[in-house]
Structure formats: structure tokens, C-alpha cells
Design an enzyme around this catalytic site. Structure first.
Site, mmCIF file in Angstrom:
data_model
loop_
_atom_site.group_PDB
_atom_site.id
_atom_site.type_symbol
_atom_site.label_atom_id
_atom_site.label_comp_id
_atom_site.label_asym_id
_atom_site.label_seq_id
_atom_site.Cartn_x
_atom_site.Cartn_y
_atom_site.Cartn_z
ATOM 1 C CB SER A 278 8.854 20.934 -16.276
ATOM 2 O OG SER A 278 8.528 22.086 -16.902
ATOM 3 C CG PHE B 257 10.146 18.945 -22.749
ATOM 4 C CD1 PHE B 257 10.104 18.962 -24.277
ATOM 5 C CD2 PHE B 257 10.360 17.821 -21.845
ATOM 6 C CE1 PHE B 257 9.804 17.630 -24.713
ATOM 7 C CE2 PHE B 257 10.105 16.637 -22.553
ATOM 8 C CZ PHE B 257 9.909 16.519 -23.672
ATOM 9 C CG HIS B 258 10.630 25.463 -19.305
ATOM 10 N ND1 HIS B 258 9.852 24.219 -19.085
ATOM 11 C CD2 HIS B 258 10.099 26.287 -19.445
ATOM 12 C CE1 HIS B 258 8.437 24.909 -18.725
ATOM 13 N NE2 HIS B 258 8.548 26.128 -18.831
ATOM 14 C CD GLU B 259 18.620 25.202 -21.664
ATOM 15 O OE1 GLU B 259 19.639 25.702 -22.714
ATOM 16 O OE2 GLU B 259 18.596 25.684 -20.688
ATOM 17 C CB VAL C 53 14.961 28.838 -24.328
ATOM 18 C CG1 VAL C 53 15.842 30.057 -24.597
ATOM 19 C CG2 VAL C 53 13.564 28.924 -23.712
#
Length: 729
Positions: free
Chosen positions: A645, A648-650, A653
Site C-alpha cells: 500500500s 502505491f501511495h508513493e 503522488v
């Protein structure tokens, strides 16, 4: 001859193993039956002699639930004599109950219909202290429970009457006696007819049927007369049904009726009562005035901020320029071509699965040919296992190459062409969603192939007996390997693939139009908050961040936290409640539980399990439980979930901003120790509210504002223009 002997020995071993396994299964089945018999026996003993039992909803107040919202919990309740016990479910009656309530001397206050759903009654003791508050969703059950409680010795009265007993006492002592209509309309309806008052306070207009004794007085009238005589009432309630006795009218000069004065010896304190704001009575009170005050304060504070912002910056909100400059890419042809490229990767996944089906058919034909040559059973199994392993390794490599290319190719094009922020973010989001869907598609079809080799049927397939509700067509692998099936999955608001999905019965056109208008308003609100509040606040945060003015940085982060929270809440509602429901309505997708009550989360881990159900279910299905099946400890399996997770957040953004600073990655990985801390606090302090407070503080004032400030600072410094001082507001 030797081969025949080996084959016979192998068949004998297989038969013995099957007999042993059958015996073990029979033993397990017998033990389960005996265990169930003992449970049923204990349940019968627990309910023996009970006046009434069944499922009702138990009120769980603010002190043990979330910070703001009380809840109703379904519990199995048993009333035996004057003792009321409740359990989590009917299966738990053989265990100690979750709570006991002694009803001796208790009073049942009828609260009536709440929120058009709960028929509510409240059990209190002689001093008005709350014992338990229950409700049913059916009025007949409500009436049955009230009768059972009355038989247990409880006094039945209206909750509104008990709350206003002091004011009524004072009013009646001043000389105004209750009229016949007041007595008949209140107690007869609430007590004998079992029709409680609604929350609006409306009363029935007729008496209804009553039992009348030889003296012509109903039992209710006799009870009311006795109560009034004990409390010094001057009314005569035996004449119900006839007009009240006429009194001399003492009027002032203006013509108004004059009220009789209270006598000097009239008692004003008739019963022990708790304070209105005490924990015993605060749950019974109507808190609408406090809620109104809170909303007025919030509205006034936010209106002041709106005026202050408009006076300083003017009206910055311009949706037309945003649509022109941000969403529509200007001259970036490779970025536009990425969208058909995503469709190509989806078609490639379908082609790989069709190729896997063909290889599975070749395995079956090879197994049939091997069986005809009368090869040994062991050798035949080994050959089938080798062919299956070769097939799955080849399909795995093809799916790995396809999903990797589907993730990396659009990201590389966005970074290489320096795409604008919003088009890049939209493409990155679509790319990540497609990657998750393709992984689920490959993993589920792999499990179906394993089941076919074993001769098994997975739940959801035709012949398994376990289908989703309202399916339009029952399928069986490999019937699902079709373009229409894959296209529906790619468009559906879910990340987890299955052969069939529950479907809604019809398409609601009016509902759809309403949701589209609300969706447009939600997007406009997000844009307004971004341009009018977030961007100026971040611009004014650059100087303290460059000069390392920690006090000013703290002030900037706190100021940024409020518009950031508003933006995030608008994003959550617009995306998860509006957009996903719009997709579900168009596709008639039935399961629309896209989120749960994450705002009541008592720990950080509970929040991550509740707020984003599509991603949560995907992580459980394709990461967490597969690792557990491979004997990976739970902590490391959960750590792997957060690692994926965080990556994928990195990506979501960093790629649109054309930089990788790992702020989002480390911010999400920091949730792991924060989860441990909040779980420890919850278990140590035995209070859910502490964890909820920690969650909201970390969510609103630490995580998002700080990450947004850091990313915006790096984005301005590295990719837009050198820092120029701006006045600190």
C-alpha cells in the site's frame, strides 16, 4: 508382471488411505454432532423457565462507542423471572452472559418510535438511573416485550412523562388538574393499548377498547386516580369519557383566566431524581439544542474564515480555466495514447487466460492418453504434476510481464513527457486500478485451474450451490474467459474478480440524475477548497519551511489542517459514495458496501480495515491470506500489506509530481507502529474513545497537512520556479 504387482500394491495403498481418511472424517463429523448436541442442551437449560427470549437491539452510548455517535447492537435477550440477561448471539447462551439486569423495582419508560425504525423502551431503577435501553424493529415484538416486563413486576410509563414529572407536579399543584382527555390520551395509549408515543410527541385522539370493571371504571383510570390522590391532585379521573367538571372562571380585567396559586405547604420534591446532565439522565434527554449550537458555532467560524480569505485573496475559484489548463493535456500525444494502451494490456490478460485454458485442455488429453497406456498410478500423477507446473509457470511469467508493463509504461510516459498534474494523476490512478484488477483476474483464474485439476468446484460456480444473490447467469470455468465478462469486471466498482456478481433488480433513473448533480457539486467543492484555501496556505508556508521557523511551521500546519480535512471529506464522499454508486447503478452492481464506519475507528488499524473496502478486500484476498497459507506469521503478512500500500501511495503522488521523495511511503509505513500504540492504549485504558481521538489527531493535524506541505515545497523548488518570498498571512 512386476508392473502389474506395483499397480495392485499402489491401488491397495490408495484404498487403505481412503478408508483411513473416511474414518477420520466420520470421527470429526461425530465429534461435531456431539458438540452441537451439548450446545443445544446448554441453550435449552439457559432458556428453561424464561418468560421471553429473542433478538433485540441494545443501545450502546457515547461512553463505550465512538467519540460522537451512539450505536444500536443486536443482542439475544432472555427474561427469566425478574432477571434480564443478554448475549451476543443465540449460540452464546451456554457461556456467561455479557450483562445482567435486575428488574426488581425497575420502571420501563416507553420512548416510542425513534428514527422511523426503532420501537424503543428504557429500563431505569427507582431513582431514574439507566439500567438498559432496548428496541425492536417490529411493533408486535415491542408490545410482547412490554407485556413480559410488566409480568416481571416492572412499572410501565411514558418516558416523556417521567422526564417532565417535576414540571407537571408543579403545574398541577398550582390548581390545574389534568383533563379527561389528557389521561385517556396518554396512559391508555401507552399502557393498555401498547401504542407508544412517537418522537414528535403526537398523541392518539381516541380511547380505544378498555377493560371496565363493575363500577364503570377502567383499571387504568383506577390506577391513575390512586396516583393522583397520593400526590395531592385535585382532579377526578373517574369521569373519563365525559366533559370535565366546570370550575369557576377567575379572570383578570383583561379577560384572561387566572391561575390558582400554589399553597405554602404544597410539596415540590416528591421523588429522588438525578441531575439532567448526569450520566444517568443525559442519554434520555433531547440533545438537539446542543447539536444546533455546535452547528451554529461551526457555521459562524467557517463563515468568518471564508470572509477573511476572500478579503485577502479575492475569488480565486475558476472552474473553466481549471478544465482548460489542468484536465485537458495540451499537445501531449503520448499521454493521450496511454489510454488505448491500457486497453491493450487488458486484452493481453484475456489472451493469456485463453492460452492457459488451451494448455489445461492439453493436460487433460495427455492424462487420458497416459491412462490408456496403463502406466503406474504414481508415475501418471507425477507426469500430470510436471505438466501442470510447467503450465502455471509459463502463465505466471506471461501475466507478470503483462502486469508489469501495464504499470510501468504509463508511469514512464508521464515522467518522460513531464505531463501536467491533473492529467498525469488521472492516468496514474487508472493505471494502478488496472494493475490491481489484472492481478486479481490472473490469481482467481489460477485458483479455478487448480480446482479443475483436482475435480473440485469453487463457490460461485455453477454446480457449487453457493451463488451470489440475483445473478443473471450461472457460469463455470472456463466459460468466464470471455470479453464481456472481463469488460464488466474492469468497469465494475470492485478490485476483486469473480465469475458472477450480485445484481440489482432495476436501474433508477431519478436516483442517477440526483447522484450526478451531487457528484458535480462534490468536484466543484474540492476544486474550490483547493484553489481558495489550500494553495494560498501552502504558498505562505514556504518561507517558514525554508528558514526552519518551527513555531511558524506549526501554525501553518494547523491552519492547513482544516481545509485539508474538508477537502479529504469531500473527496471521500464524492469518490466512494457518489462515483462508485454511479458506476454500480449503471452496471446494476449489487454489493455497494464501499466503506464502513471508519469515523468510529478506535485504533488506526481499525480505520484501515474500514475506510476503503475495495482495496481492503483485495489485500486480504490476494496478499494477506495467501501469505498466511504459506506459513508466514501474521505480523509479517500485515507488514507486507502496508508495504504494498505504501508503494502505491508513493506512485500515486510521486509520478504525477515527477519526483520520488518517499514522503507518502514513510508516512504510510509509520502507520504500523501507530497501530501498535493505539491497540496498546485501547487494551490498557479499556476505553475506545482514546483510540478514536488518536486516530483523528494523527489523521487531521499531523499526516495529511505535513505531507502536502512537503510535497508542494519540493514540487515548487525542483520543477516550477525558485522560491520567492511571499508575505506570511
Amino acid at each position: 508382471m512386476a508392473a502389474m504387482l506395483r499397480s495392485r500394491r499402489d491401488s491397495q495403498k490408495v484404498a487403505q488411505a481412503a478408508a483411513t481418511a473416511l474414518t477420520a472424517d466420520e470421527r470429526v463429523a461425530n465429534l461435531e454432532q456431539e458438540n452441537q448436541r451439548l450446545r443445544d442442551l446448554l441453550a435449552e437449560q439457559a432458556e428453561q423457565g424464561a418468560t421471553r427470549s429473542g433478538y433485540v437491539c441494545k443501545y450502546r452510548g457515547h461512553s463505550t462507542a465512538s467519540l460522537w455517535t451512539p450505536t444500536w447492537e443486536r443482542r439475544y435477550v432472555i427474561l427469566k423471572g425478574s432477571l434480564l440477561t443478554y448475549f451476543r448471539s443465540e449460540r452464546d447462551v451456554q457461556f456467561p452472559p455479557r450483562g445482567r439486569v435486575d428488574l426488581r423495582g425497575a420502571c420501563v419508560e416507553l420512548e416510542g418510535l425513534k428514527r422511523r425504525r426503532h420501537w424503543t423502551f428504557h429500563v431505569v431503577d427507582k431513582q431514574g438511573v439507566s439500567l438498559i435501553r432496548l428496541s425492536t424493529e417490529v411493533q408486535s415484538d415491542f408490545n410482547a416485550w412490554i407485556e413480559a416486563l410488566e409480568q416481571a413486576g416492572c412499572t410501565i410509563k411514558n418516558a416523556e412523562e417521567s422526564l417532565s414529572q417535576g414540571s407537571q407536579q408543579s403545574h398541577l399543584n398550582q390548581g390545574d388538574s389534568p383533563t379527561a382527555s389528557q389521561v385517556s390520551d396518554s396512559d391508555t395509549a401507552a399502557y393498555r393499548g401498547r401504542v407508544p408515543f412517537a418522537s414528535s410527541g403526537s398523541h392518539p385522539s381516541t380511547l380505544g377498547s378498555q377493560e371496565v370493571d363493575s363500577s364503570g371504571t377502567t383499571p387504568l383510570q383506577e390506577r391513575k386516580s390512586q396516583e393522583q390522590s397520593q400526590q395531592g391532585y385535585t382532579s377526578d379521573t373517574s369521569d373519563i369519557g365525559r366533559p370535565p367538571p366546570q370550575r369557576p372562571n377567575h379572570k383578570h380585567k383583561g379577560g384572561h383566566k387566572r391561575r390558582e396559586t400554589m399553597g405554602a405547604s404544597a410539596p415540590v420534591h416528591m421523588a429522588p431524581r438525578a441531575s439532567l446532565l448526569s450520566s444517568e439522565r443525559i442519554r434520555l434527554l433531547n440533545q438537539s439544542g446542543v447539536v444546533t449550537l455546535v452547528f451554529i458555532i461551526l457555521a459562524a467560524a467557517n463563515f468568518r474564515l471564508i470572509l477573511e480569505n476572500i478579503m485577502k485573496y479575492g475569488l480565486r475559484f475558476n472552474p473553466f480555466s481549471f478544465l482548460k489548463n489542468a484536465i485537458t493535456p495540451s499537445g501531449n500525444t503520448p499521454l493521450v495514447l496511454c489510454w488505448p494502451l491500457l486497453a491493450f494490456f487488458a486484452l493481453s490478460a484475456l489472451a493469456i487466460e485463453r492460452f492457459a485454458v488451451r494448455l489445461l485442455d492439453m493436460e487433460r488429453r495427455a492424462a487420458a492418453a497416459t491412462d490408456k497406456r496403463s502406466v503406474g498410478y504414481t508415475e501418471m500423477n507425477k507426469a500430470a504434476a510436471r505438466r501442470a507446473s510447467a503450465t502455471e509457470h509459463l502463465v505466471f511469467v506471461l501475466n507478470l510481464l503483462n502486469t508489469t508493463a501495464a504499470l510501468l509504461a504509463p508511469c514512464a510516459i508521464i515522467l518522460h513527457t513531464c505531463a501536467e498534474l491533473m492529467p498525469g494523476f488521472a492516468l496514474t490512478m487508472a493505471t494502478c486500478v488496472l494493475w490491481l484488477k489484472l492481478v486479481s483476474y490472473a490469481h482467481v483464474n489460477f485458483d479455478y485451474r487448480v480446482a479443475r485439476r483436482r475435480g473440485e468446484t469453487r463457490p460461485g460456480e455453477r454446480g457449487s450451490g453457493q451463488y451470489p444473490e440475483n445473478v443473471e447467469q450461472e457460469l463455470r470455468y472456463p466459460e468466464n474467459i470471455a470479453l464481456g465478462n472481463l469488460a464488466y469486471f474492469l468497469a465494475a466498482p470492485t478490485l476483486c474478480y469473480q465469475i458472477t456478481y450480485p445484481r440489482s433488480k432495476r436501474f433508477r433513473a431519478r436516483w442517477m440524475v440526483k447522484k450526478l448533480f451531487m457528484f458535480t457539486g462534490g468536484l466543484g467543492l474540492m476544486l474550490f477548497v483547493t484553489e481558495q484555501y489550500i494553495q494560498p496556505t501552502i504558498d505562505n508556508s514556504m518561507r517558514p519551511l525554508k528558514e526552519m521557523d518551527w513555531l511558524r511551521m506549526l501554525e501553518r500546519i494547523l491552519k492547513l489542517s482544516i481545509p485539508t480535512l474538508y477537502w479529504w471529506l469531500a473527496m471521500f464522499y464524492t469518490l466512494f459514495d457518489l462515483w462508485l454508486n454511479i458506476l454500480a447503478e449503471v452496471l446494476r452492481f449489487g454489493d455497494r458496501e464501499f466503506y464502513k464506519e471508519w469515523w468510529n475507528a478506535t485504533t488506526v488499524g481499525e480505520y484501515w480495515r474500514l475506510w476503503n473496502q475495495p482495496v481492503h478486500k483485495w489485500m486480504l484476498r490476494h496478499v494477506y491470506f495467501p501469505l498466511l497459507r504459506h506459513k508466514v506469521p501474521k505480523f509479517y503478512a500485515g507488514f507486507a500489506v502496508f508495504f504494498i500500500s505504501a508503494v502505491f501511495h508513493e506512485v500515486l503522488v510521486g509520478v504525477p509530481l515527477h519526483m520520488v521523495r518517499l514522503w507518502a511511503f514513510w508516512g504510510l509505513m509509520a502507520q504500523v507502529p501507530l497501530m501498535i500504540v493505539t491497540e496498546w492504549l485501547k487494551n490498557k485504558l479499556k476505553n475506545d474513545r482514546i483510540g478514536n481521538i488518536v486516530f483523528w489527531i494523527s489523521f487531521c493535524f499531523v499526516g495529511q497537512p505535513l505531507a502536502m506541505t512537503l510535497y508542494y515545497h519540493d514540487h515548487l523548488q525542483g520543477y516550477k520556479h525558485p522560491f520567492q518570498g511571499t508575505p506570511i498571512i
